[in-house]
Each structure stands twice: as structure tokens, then as C-alpha cells.
Design a protein around this motif. Structure first.
Motif, PDB file in Angstrom:
ATOM      1  N   LYS A 177       0.832  -1.209   0.000  1.00  0.00           N
ATOM      2  CA  LYS A 177       0.000   0.000   0.000  1.00  0.00           C
ATOM      3  C   LYS A 177       0.867   1.261   0.000  1.00  0.00           C
ATOM      4  O   LYS A 177       0.551   2.238  -0.682  1.00  0.00           O
ATOM      5  N   ILE A 178       1.963   1.230   0.745  1.00  0.00           N
ATOM      6  CA  ILE A 178       2.862   2.390   0.787  1.00  0.00           C
ATOM      7  C   ILE A 178       3.461   2.631  -0.598  1.00  0.00           C
ATOM      8  O   ILE A 178       3.565   3.786  -1.046  1.00  0.00           O
ATOM      9  N   GLN A 179       3.817   1.580  -1.309  1.00  0.00           N
ATOM     10  CA  GLN A 179       4.333   1.727  -2.674  1.00  0.00           C
ATOM     11  C   GLN A 179       3.263   2.311  -3.600  1.00  0.00           C
ATOM     12  O   GLN A 179       3.579   3.114  -4.477  1.00  0.00           O
ATOM     13  N   ALA A 180       1.998   1.941  -3.393  1.00  0.00           N
ATOM     14  CA  ALA A 180       0.904   2.517  -4.190  1.00  0.00           C
ATOM     15  C   ALA A 180       0.762   4.012  -3.901  1.00  0.00           C
ATOM     16  O   ALA A 180       0.498   4.805  -4.818  1.00  0.00           O
ATOM     17  N   ILE A 181       0.945   4.417  -2.656  1.00  0.00           N
ATOM     18  CA  ILE A 181       0.879   5.837  -2.285  1.00  0.00           C
ATOM     19  C   ILE A 181       2.007   6.604  -2.964  1.00  0.00           C
ATOM     20  O   ILE A 181       1.797   7.694  -3.512  1.00  0.00           O
ATOM     21  N   ILE A 182       3.209   6.028  -2.955  1.00  0.00           N
ATOM     22  CA  ILE A 182       4.368   6.667  -3.588  1.00  0.00           C
ATOM     23  C   ILE A 182       4.159   6.798  -5.093  1.00  0.00           C
ATOM     24  O   ILE A 182       4.399   7.854  -5.679  1.00  0.00           O
ATOM     25  N   LYS A 183       3.673   5.741  -5.713  1.00  0.00           N
ATOM     26  CA  LYS A 183       3.407   5.753  -7.159  1.00  0.00           C
ATOM     27  C   LYS A 183       2.367   6.820  -7.505  1.00  0.00           C
ATOM     28  O   LYS A 183       2.524   7.572  -8.468  1.00  0.00           O
TER      29      LYS A 183
END
Length: 120
Positions: free
Chosen positions: A17-23
Motif C-alpha cells: 500500500k505504501i508503494q501505491a501511495i508513492i506511485k
């Protein structure tokens, strides 16, 4: 005029989820701060109105536990000292608070997190 969003969740531990936020921050050219790890999870984004609103919608779709959009508004005072599309991650509220104090966003943050004025 910049636009800012403040989101609070139960916690932020899922790296997916954190990677989705960054993306999403990169895609929408928003400056984003996140506080991960133990509760609470905190996210703050700043950018153009359209970019921030689209970023908020992408975060909402991640279905975080106790997701609360605390603030979504145009702001005139204080700027995040980050480039659009960048994300800074903090492991503690203390570190996030210290960073926000340097950016002159601390008063806005404490007010909308409910820390100011007796925790209203």
C-alpha cells in the motif's frame, strides 16, 4: 494557491500500500509526507487542487482501517519543502512533527490533527 490534504488511519504497515501511495504521488505530482508503522498512520499531500484530490481518491481506494480525511483545502501559509512527486516517510510522530515545524506547517497540522486548543 497550493492545496493540501491531511489523512489519518489506524496504522500504515503494508509495504504494498505504501508503494501505491508513492506511485500515486509521483503520478499526480504531489508532495507527500507519510508516518508509517505503529498507530496512527498519517498522510499529508500538497499540490494543485486537482492533483491532491486525485491523490486522495487513490489513497481512499486502498481501504485503510479507520481512514479519515481530516482536511482538504487551499492553503496560503507554509509549504512542504519537497519537490512535487516526492514522498518522505517518517517512523514516528516526533520526527514528522519536527519536520513540519521546520516547514512552518506545524500549526496547521496540530490544529487539524486535533492536538491544538485542548484536542477539540
Amino acid at each position: 494557491m497550493p492545496f493540501r490534504a491531511l489523512i489519518k488511519t489506524h496504522h500504515m504497515t503494508s509495504r504494498k500500500k505504501i508503494q501505491a501511495i508513492i506511485k500515486s504521488a509521483k503520478h499526480h505530482s504531489c508532495s507527500v509526507l507519510i508516518k508509517t508503522g505503529k498507530p496512527p498512520g498519517v498522510m499529508m499531500a500538497q499540490g494543485t487542487e486537482d492533483a491532491v484530490k486525485q491523490w486522495v481518491e487513490s489513497v481512499k481506494r486502498l481501504r485503510y482501517k479507520d481512514y479519515r480525511l481530516l482536511r482538504l483545502e487551499a492553503v496560503s501559509a507554509g509549504q512542504l519543502s519537497q519537490h512535487p512527486g516526492s514522498v518522505t516517510e517518517f517512523g514516528s510522530m516526533k520526527d514528522l512533527s519536527a519536520y513540519l515545524e521546520q516547514c512552518e506547517v506545524w500549526e496547521w497540522w496540530t490544529e487539524h490533527m486535533g492536538f491544538a486548543n485542548g484536542g477539540r
